[in-house]
Scaffold this motif. Structure first.
Motif, PDB file in Angstrom:
ATOM      1  N   LEU A 146     -23.651  -0.850 -26.854  1.00  0.00           N
ATOM      2  CA  LEU A 146     -23.190  -0.912 -25.464  1.00  0.00           C
ATOM      3  C   LEU A 146     -21.913  -1.750 -25.372  1.00  0.00           C
ATOM      4  CD1 LEU A 146     -23.529  -0.391 -22.436  1.00  0.00           C
ATOM      5  CD2 LEU A 146     -25.089  -2.357 -22.363  1.00  0.00           C
ATOM      6  N   LEU A 147     -21.893  -2.884 -26.062  1.00  0.00           N
ATOM      7  CA  LEU A 147     -20.710  -3.745 -26.035  1.00  0.00           C
ATOM      8  C   LEU A 147     -19.514  -3.070 -26.699  1.00  0.00           C
ATOM      9  CD1 LEU A 147     -22.427  -7.137 -26.966  1.00  0.00           C
ATOM     10  CD2 LEU A 147     -21.706  -6.385 -24.693  1.00  0.00           C
ATOM     11  N   ALA A 148     -19.750  -2.402 -27.832  1.00  0.00           N
ATOM     12  CA  ALA A 148     -18.651  -1.710 -28.511  1.00  0.00           C
ATOM     13  C   ALA A 148     -18.190  -0.502 -27.703  1.00  0.00           C
ATOM     14  CB  ALA A 148     -19.100  -1.270 -29.906  1.00  0.00           C
ATOM     15  N   GLY A 149     -19.133   0.217 -27.117  1.00  0.00           N
ATOM     16  CA  GLY A 149     -18.784   1.390 -26.328  1.00  0.00           C
ATOM     17  C   GLY A 149     -17.931   1.051 -25.124  1.00  0.00           C
ATOM     18  N   ARG A 150     -18.192  -0.099 -24.498  1.00  0.00           N
ATOM     19  CA  ARG A 150     -17.360  -0.541 -23.376  1.00  0.00           C
ATOM     20  C   ARG A 150     -15.918  -0.739 -23.826  1.00  0.00           C
ATOM     21  NH1 ARG A 150     -19.454  -3.762 -19.015  1.00  0.00           N
ATOM     22  NH2 ARG A 150     -17.962  -5.383 -19.602  1.00  0.00           N
ATOM     23  N   ARG A 151     -15.742  -1.304 -25.011  1.00  0.00           N
ATOM     24  CA  ARG A 151     -14.388  -1.526 -25.531  1.00  0.00           C
ATOM     25  C   ARG A 151     -13.702  -0.199 -25.847  1.00  0.00           C
ATOM     26  NH1 ARG A 151     -13.085  -6.625 -27.956  1.00  0.00           N
ATOM     27  NH2 ARG A 151     -14.596  -8.243 -27.420  1.00  0.00           N
ATOM     28  N   LEU A 152     -14.446   0.728 -26.447  1.00  0.00           N
ATOM     29  CA  LEU A 152     -13.860   2.025 -26.761  1.00  0.00           C
ATOM     30  C   LEU A 152     -13.469   2.758 -25.480  1.00  0.00           C
ATOM     31  CD1 LEU A 152     -16.357   3.154 -29.541  1.00  0.00           C
ATOM     32  CD2 LEU A 152     -13.949   2.566 -29.884  1.00  0.00           C
ATOM     33  N   ALA A 153     -14.339   2.704 -24.477  1.00  0.00           N
ATOM     34  CA  ALA A 153     -14.051   3.370 -23.212  1.00  0.00           C
ATOM     35  C   ALA A 153     -12.832   2.757 -22.524  1.00  0.00           C
ATOM     36  CB  ALA A 153     -15.267   3.305 -22.298  1.00  0.00           C
ATOM     37  N   ALA A 154     -12.580   1.474 -22.802  1.00  0.00           N
ATOM     38  CA  ALA A 154     -11.412   0.804 -22.219  1.00  0.00           C
ATOM     39  C   ALA A 154     -10.132   1.103 -22.989  1.00  0.00           C
ATOM     40  CB  ALA A 154     -11.650  -0.703 -22.170  1.00  0.00           C
ATOM     41  N   GLY A 155     -10.240   1.869 -24.064  1.00  0.00           N
ATOM     42  CA  GLY A 155      -9.051   2.282 -24.800  1.00  0.00           C
ATOM     43  C   GLY A 155      -8.770   1.505 -26.071  1.00  0.00           C
ATOM     44  N   GLU A 156      -9.661   0.580 -26.465  1.00  0.00           N
ATOM     45  CA  GLU A 156      -9.419  -0.164 -27.695  1.00  0.00           C
ATOM     46  C   GLU A 156      -9.581   0.755 -28.912  1.00  0.00           C
ATOM     47  OE1 GLU A 156     -11.634  -3.731 -28.149  1.00  0.00           O
ATOM     48  OE2 GLU A 156     -11.078  -4.545 -26.183  1.00  0.00           O
ATOM     49  N   PRO A 157      -8.732   0.611 -29.930  1.00  0.00           N
ATOM     50  CA  PRO A 157      -8.927   1.370 -31.176  1.00  0.00           C
ATOM     51  C   PRO A 157     -10.268   1.013 -31.800  1.00  0.00           C
ATOM     52  CG  PRO A 157      -6.754   0.351 -31.102  1.00  0.00           C
ATOM     53  CD  PRO A 157      -7.530  -0.232 -29.968  1.00  0.00           C
ATOM     54  N   GLY A 159     -11.420   0.189 -34.823  1.00  0.00           N
ATOM     55  CA  GLY A 159     -11.512  -1.017 -35.640  1.00  0.00           C
ATOM     56  C   GLY A 159     -11.410  -2.280 -34.814  1.00  0.00           C
ATOM     57  N   TYR A 160     -10.501  -2.278 -33.855  1.00  0.00           N
ATOM     58  CA  TYR A 160     -10.326  -3.429 -32.976  1.00  0.00           C
ATOM     59  C   TYR A 160     -11.589  -3.665 -32.160  1.00  0.00           C
ATOM     60  CZ  TYR A 160      -7.798  -6.618 -29.843  1.00  0.00           C
ATOM     61  OH  TYR A 160      -7.379  -7.723 -29.128  1.00  0.00           O
ATOM     62  N   ALA A 161     -12.209  -2.580 -31.678  1.00  0.00           N
ATOM     63  CA  ALA A 161     -13.431  -2.717 -30.874  1.00  0.00           C
ATOM     64  C   ALA A 161     -14.569  -3.316 -31.697  1.00  0.00           C
ATOM     65  CB  ALA A 161     -13.830  -1.354 -30.321  1.00  0.00           C
ATOM     66  N   LEU A 162     -14.784  -2.799 -32.916  1.00  0.00           N
ATOM     67  CA  LEU A 162     -15.864  -3.347 -33.749  1.00  0.00           C
ATOM     68  C   LEU A 162     -15.590  -4.794 -34.122  1.00  0.00           C
ATOM     69  CD1 LEU A 162     -16.932  -0.548 -36.265  1.00  0.00           C
ATOM     70  CD2 LEU A 162     -17.743  -0.995 -33.944  1.00  0.00           C
ATOM     71  N   ALA A 163     -14.357  -5.090 -34.513  1.00  0.00           N
ATOM     72  CA  ALA A 163     -14.019  -6.455 -34.903  1.00  0.00           C
ATOM     73  C   ALA A 163     -14.227  -7.419 -33.744  1.00  0.00           C
ATOM     74  CB  ALA A 163     -12.577  -6.515 -35.396  1.00  0.00           C
ATOM     75  N   GLY A 164     -13.865  -7.000 -32.533  1.00  0.00           N
ATOM     76  CA  GLY A 164     -14.046  -7.859 -31.373  1.00  0.00           C
ATOM     77  C   GLY A 164     -15.500  -8.155 -31.107  1.00  0.00           C
ATOM     78  N   VAL A 165     -16.363  -7.148 -31.248  1.00  0.00           N
ATOM     79  CA  VAL A 165     -17.801  -7.355 -31.041  1.00  0.00           C
ATOM     80  C   VAL A 165     -18.364  -8.297 -32.097  1.00  0.00           C
ATOM     81  CG1 VAL A 165     -20.054  -6.220 -31.096  1.00  0.00           C
ATOM     82  CG2 VAL A 165     -18.168  -5.182 -29.827  1.00  0.00           C
ATOM     83  N   VAL A 166     -17.956  -8.108 -33.356  1.00  0.00           N
ATOM     84  CA  VAL A 166     -18.470  -8.960 -34.431  1.00  0.00           C
ATOM     85  C   VAL A 166     -18.023 -10.409 -34.238  1.00  0.00           C
ATOM     86  CG1 VAL A 166     -18.342  -9.451 -36.908  1.00  0.00           C
ATOM     87  CG2 VAL A 166     -18.709  -7.113 -36.101  1.00  0.00           C
ATOM     88  N   ARG A 167     -16.743 -10.611 -33.949  1.00  0.00           N
ATOM     89  CA  ARG A 167     -16.250 -11.984 -33.793  1.00  0.00           C
ATOM     90  C   ARG A 167     -16.949 -12.696 -32.635  1.00  0.00           C
ATOM     91  NH1 ARG A 167     -10.964  -9.708 -35.138  1.00  0.00           N
ATOM     92  NH2 ARG A 167     -10.609  -9.389 -32.919  1.00  0.00           N
ATOM     93  N   ALA A 168     -17.070 -12.017 -31.504  1.00  0.00           N
ATOM     94  CA  ALA A 168     -17.691 -12.645 -30.330  1.00  0.00           C
ATOM     95  C   ALA A 168     -19.169 -12.914 -30.577  1.00  0.00           C
ATOM     96  CB  ALA A 168     -17.505 -11.749 -29.108  1.00  0.00           C
ATOM     97  N   THR A 169     -19.868 -11.953 -31.174  1.00  0.00           N
ATOM     98  CA  THR A 169     -21.301 -12.123 -31.416  1.00  0.00           C
ATOM     99  C   THR A 169     -21.556 -13.215 -32.444  1.00  0.00           C
ATOM    100  OG1 THR A 169     -21.688  -9.785 -30.903  1.00  0.00           O
ATOM    101  CG2 THR A 169     -23.415 -10.943 -32.109  1.00  0.00           C
TER     102      THR A 169
END
Length: 242
Positions: A146-157, A159-169
């Motif tokens: 759900l967290l990664a999907g929100r980033r993808l839906a917002a237009g994040e590439p 790799g950037y979306a997955l990396a952002g979820v991992v770093r924050a989590t």
């Protein structure tokens, strides 16, 4: 510890990818660790741009009497599959088995997040009741999706979306294990954070495979370094620190 795999390349039967290799995902469901809480396969049918299609069960992969015959006849050049070892306190029905999906995306998580229910609040990510209730399963993996999907839906590439979820989590849950795997049938994005991850490019065949453990005895498997992001396609691979 779950196991997962993604493949992009020439069209092959699912059996060639999942059950026939000497160290196949099928075999990895019982060795080196037990992954008996379900499995799932997602694939893109060749030729018509359709998909993805999923087949998921809440039984061990070796207990599904239908899979061998299906895997022998189903063919694809883009596949993501996983066998599951459930985090305590999560759903045990087939909806909890990866891959999860959103549009053309397929997603899997190999790992564990403690106290995952309070993670959105700790991350400062506001989720509505409808979003929480709409999660495909009651699991840490579904929440990460759900967290990664929100980033993808917002237009994040990807790799950037997955990396952002991992770093924050990881910042909020330092003990979290966060190997994420994502494909749209054209490219693969994956993270290694806590569990092994490997990849193999076959330049002659024009394929790339990303997997928790090497599926074959070929010498050209590469281990992804810890705390790294892998971006892969049949013609290229790129590994960068998270």
């Amino acid at each position: 510890m779950c196991r997962h795999l993604a493949y992009l390349g020439p069209v092959r039967s699912l059996a060639e990818l999942l059950t026939e290799p000497p160290h196949s995902l099928y075999r990895q469901s019982w060795t080196p660790t037990l992954n008996a809480d379900g499995f799932g396969v997602g694939w893109y049918p060749p030729g018509d741009g359709a998909g993805p299609v999923r087949y998921r069960r809440a039984v061990p992969i070796w207990a599904d009497a239908n899979l061998p015959a299906l895997a022998a006849v189903l063919r694809s050049g883009a596949v993501l599959a996983a066998v599951r070892s459930a985090t305590p306190g999560t759903s045990l029905d087939e909806s909890a088995a990866a891959p999860y999906t959103l549009g053309r995306w397929l997603f899997s998580h190999n790992g564990r997040v403690e106290q995952w229910r309070s993670l959105p609040e700790d991350l400062g990510v506001p989720l509505t009741a409808a979003q929480v209730l709409g999660m495909e399963a009651h699991t840490d993996s579904a929440l990460l999706w759900l967290l990664a999907g929100r980033r993808l839906a917002a237009g994040e590439p990807p790799g950037y979306a997955l990396a952002g979820v991992v770093r924050a989590t990881a910042a909020a849950r330092p003990a979290a294990l966060l190997n994420l795997l994502l494909t749209d049938g054209r490219a693969i994005a994956a993270t290694r954070h806590g569990h092994p991850l490997h990849y193999r490019r076959d330049a002659e065949a024009g394929s790339v495979t990303v997997a928790s453990e090497p599926c074959t005895d070929d010498p050209d498997w590469h281990e992804v370094p810890e705390h790294s992001l892998l971006l892969a396609a049949p013609g290229t691979t790129e590994v960068t620190p998270l």
